[in-house]
Design a protein around this motif. Structure first.
Motif, PDB file in Angstrom:
ATOM      1  N   ILE A 180       0.081   3.434  -5.192  1.00 50.88           N
ATOM      2  CA  ILE A 180       0.229   3.651  -6.943  1.00 50.88           C
ATOM      3  C   ILE A 180      -0.394   4.921  -7.289  1.00 50.88           C
ATOM      4  O   ILE A 180      -0.375   5.356  -8.671  1.00 50.88           O
ATOM      5  N   GLY A 181      -0.694   5.796  -6.472  1.00 48.31           N
ATOM      6  CA  GLY A 181      -1.201   7.209  -6.737  1.00 48.31           C
ATOM      7  C   GLY A 181      -1.110   8.147  -5.360  1.00 48.31           C
ATOM      8  O   GLY A 181      -0.489   7.659  -4.611  1.00 48.31           O
ATOM      9  N   PRO A 182      -1.781   9.171  -5.411  1.00 46.03           N
ATOM     10  CA  PRO A 182      -1.844  10.313  -4.482  1.00 46.03           C
ATOM     11  C   PRO A 182      -2.558   9.830  -3.336  1.00 46.03           C
ATOM     12  O   PRO A 182      -3.714  10.429  -3.082  1.00 46.03           O
ATOM     13  N   TYR A 183      -2.148   8.724  -2.537  1.00 48.45           N
ATOM     14  CA  TYR A 183      -2.967   8.318  -1.180  1.00 48.45           C
ATOM     15  C   TYR A 183      -2.084   7.598  -0.334  1.00 48.45           C
ATOM     16  O   TYR A 183      -0.919   7.193  -1.092  1.00 48.45           O
ATOM     17  N   ASN A 184      -2.361   7.252   0.876  1.00 54.86           N
ATOM     18  CA  ASN A 184      -1.705   6.679   1.720  1.00 54.86           C
ATOM     19  C   ASN A 184      -2.130   5.173   1.931  1.00 54.86           C
ATOM     20  O   ASN A 184      -3.353   4.886   1.513  1.00 54.86           O
ATOM     21  N   GLN A 185      -1.218   4.087   2.254  1.00 50.82           N
ATOM     22  CA  GLN A 185      -1.925   2.896   2.621  1.00 50.82           C
ATOM     23  C   GLN A 185      -2.919   2.992   3.451  1.00 50.82           C
ATOM     24  O   GLN A 185      -3.908   2.189   3.422  1.00 50.82           O
ATOM     25  N   ALA A 186      -2.736   3.916   4.570  1.00 49.09           N
ATOM     26  CA  ALA A 186      -3.708   3.798   5.597  1.00 49.09           C
ATOM     27  C   ALA A 186      -3.703   5.329   6.271  1.00 49.09           C
ATOM     28  O   ALA A 186      -2.688   5.691   6.427  1.00 49.09           O
ATOM     29  N   VAL A 187      -4.701   5.601   6.884  1.00 50.75           N
ATOM     30  CA  VAL A 187      -4.926   6.839   8.001  1.00 50.75           C
ATOM     31  C   VAL A 187      -5.648   6.389   9.078  1.00 50.75           C
ATOM     32  O   VAL A 187      -6.648   5.868   8.960  1.00 50.75           O
ATOM     33  N   GLN A 188      -4.852   6.711  10.164  1.00 45.88           N
ATOM     34  CA  GLN A 188      -5.569   6.629  11.382  1.00 45.88           C
ATOM     35  C   GLN A 188      -6.089   7.914  12.076  1.00 45.88           C
ATOM     36  O   GLN A 188      -5.172   8.794  12.191  1.00 45.88           O
ATOM     37  N   ALA A 189      -7.391   7.933  12.313  1.00 44.65           N
ATOM     38  CA  ALA A 189      -7.911   9.078  12.932  1.00 44.65           C
ATOM     39  C   ALA A 189      -8.546   8.655  14.217  1.00 44.65           C
ATOM     40  O   ALA A 189      -9.283   7.779  14.251  1.00 44.65           O
ATOM     41  N   GLY A 190      -8.036   8.917  15.296  1.00 48.02           N
ATOM     42  CA  GLY A 190      -8.457   8.429  16.673  1.00 48.02           C
ATOM     43  C   GLY A 190      -7.955   7.139  16.892  1.00 48.02           C
ATOM     44  O   GLY A 190      -6.875   6.612  16.292  1.00 48.02           O
ATOM     45  N   ASN A 191      -8.931   6.235  17.187  1.00 45.55           N
ATOM     46  CA  ASN A 191      -8.902   4.831  17.087  1.00 45.55           C
ATOM     47  C   ASN A 191      -9.121   4.140  15.670  1.00 45.55           C
ATOM     48  O   ASN A 191      -9.263   2.829  16.017  1.00 45.55           O
ATOM     49  N   THR A 192      -9.672   4.819  14.784  1.00 46.86           N
ATOM     50  CA  THR A 192     -10.120   4.426  13.535  1.00 46.86           C
ATOM     51  C   THR A 192      -8.910   4.392  12.815  1.00 46.86           C
ATOM     52  O   THR A 192      -8.641   5.470  12.342  1.00 46.86           O
ATOM     53  N   ILE A 193      -9.223   3.142  12.038  1.00 49.07           N
ATOM     54  CA  ILE A 193      -7.981   2.986  10.843  1.00 49.07           C
ATOM     55  C   ILE A 193      -8.641   2.881   9.692  1.00 49.07           C
ATOM     56  O   ILE A 193      -9.483   1.932   9.328  1.00 49.07           O
ATOM     57  N   TYR A 194      -8.319   3.597   8.571  1.00 48.89           N
ATOM     58  CA  TYR A 194      -8.956   3.521   7.507  1.00 48.89           C
ATOM     59  C   TYR A 194      -7.966   3.077   6.186  1.00 48.89           C
ATOM     60  O   TYR A 194      -6.900   3.846   5.866  1.00 48.89           O
ATOM     61  N   ILE A 195      -8.215   1.916   5.748  1.00 54.02           N
ATOM     62  CA  ILE A 195      -7.205   1.162   4.906  1.00 54.02           C
ATOM     63  C   ILE A 195      -7.612   1.288   3.415  1.00 54.02           C
ATOM     64  O   ILE A 195      -8.654   0.836   3.116  1.00 54.02           O
ATOM     65  N   SER A 196      -6.744   1.910   2.657  1.00 48.05           N
ATOM     66  CA  SER A 196      -7.073   1.949   0.959  1.00 48.05           C
ATOM     67  C   SER A 196      -7.233   0.768   0.657  1.00 48.05           C
ATOM     68  O   SER A 196      -6.510  -0.625   1.208  1.00 48.05           O
ATOM     69  N   GLY A 197      -7.884   0.827  -0.673  1.00 47.22           N
ATOM     70  CA  GLY A 197      -8.329  -0.541  -1.509  1.00 47.22           C
ATOM     71  C   GLY A 197      -6.764  -1.231  -1.547  1.00 47.22           C
ATOM     72  O   GLY A 197      -5.825  -0.628  -2.240  1.00 47.22           O
ATOM     73  N   GLN A 198      -6.699  -2.500  -1.402  1.00 43.88           N
ATOM     74  CA  GLN A 198      -5.488  -3.232  -1.699  1.00 43.88           C
ATOM     75  C   GLN A 198      -5.846  -4.317  -2.778  1.00 43.88           C
ATOM     76  O   GLN A 198      -7.159  -4.900  -2.945  1.00 43.88           O
ATOM     77  N   ILE A 199      -4.772  -4.254  -3.725  1.00 39.05           N
ATOM     78  CA  ILE A 199      -4.913  -5.164  -4.900  1.00 39.05           C
ATOM     79  C   ILE A 199      -3.759  -6.201  -4.641  1.00 39.05           C
ATOM     80  O   ILE A 199      -3.054  -6.083  -3.874  1.00 39.05           O
ATOM     81  N   PRO A 200      -3.929  -7.267  -5.598  1.00 39.15           N
ATOM     82  CA  PRO A 200      -2.986  -8.231  -5.627  1.00 39.15           C
ATOM     83  C   PRO A 200      -1.529  -7.904  -6.072  1.00 39.15           C
ATOM     84  O   PRO A 200      -0.844  -8.574  -7.141  1.00 39.15           O
ATOM     85  N   LEU A 201      -0.991  -7.132  -5.482  1.00 39.45           N
ATOM     86  CA  LEU A 201       0.401  -6.532  -5.957  1.00 39.45           C
ATOM     87  C   LEU A 201       1.203  -7.114  -4.905  1.00 39.45           C
ATOM     88  O   LEU A 201       1.073  -6.773  -3.542  1.00 39.45           O
ATOM     89  N   HIS A 202       2.089  -7.678  -5.231  1.00 41.58           N
ATOM     90  CA  HIS A 202       3.317  -8.302  -4.386  1.00 41.58           C
ATOM     91  C   HIS A 202       4.156  -7.045  -3.749  1.00 41.58           C
ATOM     92  O   HIS A 202       4.881  -6.637  -4.431  1.00 41.58           O
ATOM     93  N   PRO A 203       4.439  -6.787  -2.622  1.00 40.86           N
ATOM     94  CA  PRO A 203       5.169  -5.919  -1.710  1.00 40.86           C
ATOM     95  C   PRO A 203       6.396  -5.786  -1.757  1.00 40.86           C
ATOM     96  O   PRO A 203       7.118  -4.742  -2.108  1.00 40.86           O
ATOM     97  N   PHE A 204       7.155  -6.799  -2.088  1.00 40.04           N
ATOM     98  CA  PHE A 204       8.448  -6.943  -2.472  1.00 40.04           C
ATOM     99  C   PHE A 204       9.008  -7.030  -3.825  1.00 40.04           C
ATOM    100  O   PHE A 204      10.141  -6.608  -4.399  1.00 40.04           O
ATOM    101  N   THR A 205       8.143  -7.695  -4.718  1.00 40.93           N
ATOM    102  CA  THR A 205       8.659  -7.861  -6.161  1.00 40.93           C
ATOM    103  C   THR A 205       7.900  -6.833  -7.113  1.00 40.93           C
ATOM    104  O   THR A 205       8.461  -6.557  -8.319  1.00 40.93           O
ATOM    105  N   GLY A 206       6.736  -6.270  -6.711  1.00 41.85           N
ATOM    106  CA  GLY A 206       5.970  -5.541  -7.403  1.00 41.85           C
ATOM    107  C   GLY A 206       5.122  -6.020  -8.445  1.00 41.85           C
ATOM    108  O   GLY A 206       4.501  -5.472  -9.250  1.00 41.85           O
TER     109      GLY A 206
END
Length: 126
Positions: free
Chosen positions: A14-40
Motif C-alpha cells: 500500500i506504499g512504495p515498498y515490496n512484499q519481500a526482498v531476498q538478498a542471498g539466502n535471506t528473505i526480508y518480508i515487509s510488515g503484513q496487516i490483516p488485509l485480504h489479498p483477493f477482496t482488499g
C-alpha cells in the motif's frame, strides 16, 4: 543481487515498498496487516481472525520465495493494544512446529489503515 518477491496470494503493497526482498539466502518480508489479498477488505472483527490472516499473508509470501515458516529466524509483532498479546501469541505460535524464531512484540500508537496488528519477518532459506 537482490530479488524482489511478489505474489498475488498476499496483499499488494500500500506504499512504495515490496512484499519481500531476498538478498542471498535471506528473505526480508515487509510488515503484513490483516488485509485480504483477493477482496482488499480488512479483517478487524477480532484479533484472532486478524492475526490468522496476517500469518496466512506471510505464508503466501514465504511460499512465493520457496520458503516456509520453519525458515523464519526473526519476527516483529506490532500491536496497538498490548492486552491482545495472549491471543496474538497463541495464533502466532500455532504456525510453528518448534525452533521458534527470535522475536519482539511492541505496542504502537497506530498502524496502517487503523488495524490492530502488523507482523514482519526475516527468513533464511537453508
Amino acid at each position: 543481487m537482490n530479488k524482489v518477491i511478489k505474489t498475488t496470494d498476499a496483499p499488494a503493497p500500500i506504499g512504495p515498498y515490496n512484499q519481500a526482498v531476498q538478498a542471498g539466502n535471506t528473505i526480508y518480508i515487509s510488515g503484513q496487516i490483516p488485509l485480504h489479498p483477493f477482496t482488499g477488505e480488512l479483517v478487524t472483527d477480532n484479533i484472532t481472525s486478524a492475526t490468522h490472516l496476517v500469518m496466512e499473508n506471510i505464508g503466501a509470501i514465504l511460499a512465493a520465495a520457496k520458503a516456509g515458516f520453519g525458515d523464519i529466524v526473526k519476527s516483529t509483532i506490532f500491536l496497538t493494544n498490548m492486552a491482545d498479546f495472549t491471543e496474538v501469541n497463541e495464533v502466532y505460535g500455532s504456525y510453528f512446529e518448534d525452533n521458534f524464531p527470535a522475536r519482539e512484540t511492541v505496542q504502537v500508537a497506530a498502524l496502517p489503515k487503523g488495524v490492530s496488528v502488523e507482523i514482519s519477518v526475516i527468513a533464511v532459506k537453508s
